[in-house]
Structures are given as C-alpha cells and as structure tokens.
Design a protein around this motif. Structure first.
Motif, PDB file in Angstrom:
ATOM      1  N   ALA A   4      -5.894   4.477  -5.836  1.00 47.96           N
ATOM      2  CA  ALA A   4      -6.915   4.318  -4.962  1.00 47.96           C
ATOM      3  C   ALA A   4      -6.424   3.214  -3.777  1.00 47.96           C
ATOM      4  O   ALA A   4      -6.813   3.017  -2.752  1.00 47.96           O
ATOM      5  CB  ALA A   4      -7.978   3.512  -5.785  1.00 47.96           C
ATOM      6  N   LEU A   5      -5.610   2.047  -4.281  1.00 54.22           N
ATOM      7  CA  LEU A   5      -5.023   0.986  -3.420  1.00 54.22           C
ATOM      8  C   LEU A   5      -4.466   1.574  -2.404  1.00 54.22           C
ATOM      9  O   LEU A   5      -4.526   1.272  -1.443  1.00 54.22           O
ATOM     10  CB  LEU A   5      -4.428  -0.065  -4.203  1.00 54.22           C
ATOM     11  CG  LEU A   5      -3.568  -1.056  -3.565  1.00 54.22           C
ATOM     12  CD1 LEU A   5      -5.005  -1.895  -2.996  1.00 54.22           C
ATOM     13  CD2 LEU A   5      -2.843  -2.021  -4.413  1.00 54.22           C
ATOM     14  N   GLY A  43       0.898  -1.193   0.006  1.00 52.61           N
ATOM     15  CA  GLY A  43       0.015   0.124  -0.208  1.00 52.61           C
ATOM     16  C   GLY A  43       0.859   1.091  -0.028  1.00 52.61           C
ATOM     17  O   GLY A  43       0.739   2.173  -0.790  1.00 52.61           O
ATOM     18  N   ALA A  91      -5.968   4.526   4.925  1.00 53.21           N
ATOM     19  CA  ALA A  91      -6.963   4.703   5.685  1.00 53.21           C
ATOM     20  C   ALA A  91      -7.211   3.335   6.376  1.00 53.21           C
ATOM     21  O   ALA A  91      -7.342   3.557   7.720  1.00 53.21           O
ATOM     22  CB  ALA A  91      -8.092   5.037   4.911  1.00 53.21           C
ATOM     23  N   SER A  92      -7.034   2.410   6.011  1.00 53.26           N
ATOM     24  CA  SER A  92      -7.418   0.959   6.720  1.00 53.26           C
ATOM     25  C   SER A  92      -6.287   0.673   7.880  1.00 53.26           C
ATOM     26  O   SER A  92      -6.604   0.281   8.885  1.00 53.26           O
ATOM     27  CB  SER A  92      -7.651  -0.220   5.619  1.00 53.26           C
ATOM     28  OG  SER A  92      -6.458  -0.270   5.147  1.00 53.26           O
ATOM     29  N   MET A 139      -4.520   4.918  -1.105  1.00 54.18           N
ATOM     30  CA  MET A 139      -5.528   5.503  -0.017  1.00 54.18           C
ATOM     31  C   MET A 139      -6.245   4.458   0.752  1.00 54.18           C
ATOM     32  O   MET A 139      -6.453   4.694   2.086  1.00 54.18           O
ATOM     33  CB  MET A 139      -6.271   6.497  -0.944  1.00 54.18           C
ATOM     34  CG  MET A 139      -5.664   7.480  -1.835  1.00 54.18           C
ATOM     35  SD  MET A 139      -4.702   8.852  -0.659  1.00 54.18           S
ATOM     36  CE  MET A 139      -6.363   9.550   0.258  1.00 54.18           C
ATOM     37  N   VAL A 140      -6.742   3.556   0.152  1.00 55.74           N
ATOM     38  CA  VAL A 140      -7.463   2.330   1.013  1.00 55.74           C
ATOM     39  C   VAL A 140      -6.431   1.903   1.940  1.00 55.74           C
ATOM     40  O   VAL A 140      -6.714   1.698   3.212  1.00 55.74           O
ATOM     41  CB  VAL A 140      -7.978   1.498   0.012  1.00 55.74           C
ATOM     42  CG1 VAL A 140      -8.461   0.245   0.768  1.00 55.74           C
ATOM     43  CG2 VAL A 140      -9.235   1.815  -0.623  1.00 55.74           C
ATOM     44  N   ALA A 141      -5.209   1.333   1.616  1.00 58.10           N
ATOM     45  CA  ALA A 141      -4.429   1.036   2.541  1.00 58.10           C
ATOM     46  C   ALA A 141      -4.032   2.007   3.607  1.00 58.10           C
ATOM     47  O   ALA A 141      -3.873   1.516   4.881  1.00 58.10           O
ATOM     48  CB  ALA A 141      -3.111   0.554   1.738  1.00 58.10           C
TER      49      ALA A 141
END
Length: 132
Positions: A70-71, A40, A77-78, A73-75
């Motif tokens: 997108a990957l 990420g 945040a998560s 940003m998702v990483a």
C-alpha cells in the motif's frame, strides 16, 4: 528465485536512487521528498521480492506485506502525479503546442509506470498468496 528478477528489483531501486541524486544533493525539502520517493520504490519492491523468494516471504507476515504494498502504491501514484504537475508547469516546454506538451508530460510518468508494472504484479500476487 531467478537471478534476473533479483537484478531487476535491485536495479529498479538503484535506478530510482540515481535519478534522485540531484534532489539528494540539494538537501533540505528536496532531499526529504527524494528520500520518501526512494522508500516508496523500495517498499514496492519488497512485496515483489516476497513473491519471488519464499525464504524472504517467510520473514514477512500479511500485515507487513499489505502495508509495504500500500505504501509503495501510494508513493507511485503521488510521485507520478507530482511529476505530471511539474512537467506541465515546466517553463522549458512552454513553447510547445499543447498537444505535444501533453505527450512529453505523459512520457515520463508513463515510462515510470511501465517499469513498475512487474513489481506491482508480483506484489499483488504475493498478497494473493499465489504460489510461484
């Protein structure tokens, strides 16, 4: 591309790997999660690199840039949320008053987000096709 920006991006991914070294050594599920977190971080750095280096940007199409961003940003945040939850449930800080516990909890992910802001900014500019 300025040399400082290349050093920054490489250093950020290297720092992420160094911070995850204990999880890699534990193997099993911890190593899988650490690998996902490192991927990420790298996927957030690549769109930033595309903004800063036009030769590298020519290698990626819009779909690849959007997917990587997108990957990343998702990483971000998560794994930030995971760090917050882990910090709140850490028994080593149970003796702290709630207000200080929240402050300590906010410092870790806050510093992580502050370090990632240039990558998010440059990656967003790469998606918007803003020239350097």
């Amino acid at each position: 591309m300025p040399a400082w920006s290349a050093l920054y991006l490489a250093g950020d991914v290297a720092l992420s790997a160094w911070m995850l070294r204990h999880d890699f050594r534990r193997r099993g599920r911890a190593a899988v999660v650490a690998t996902a977190e490192l991927l990420g971080s790298a996927s957030l750095a690549l769109p930033a690199l595309a903004y800063l280096d036009t030769d590298f940007a020519a290698l990626l199409n819009d779909a690849a840039l959007w997917s990587l961003f997108a990957l990343g940003m998702v990483a971000l945040a998560s794994f930030g949320w995971r760090d917050i939850r882990a910090s709140l449930h850490d028994p080593r800080t149970a003796w702290l008053p709630p207000r200080r516990r929240w402050l300590i909890t906010a410092l870790g992910p806050g510093m992580m987000l502050a370090a990632a802001l240039p990558e998010v900014w440059w990656g967003g500019l790469a998606l918007a096709h803003v020239p350097q």
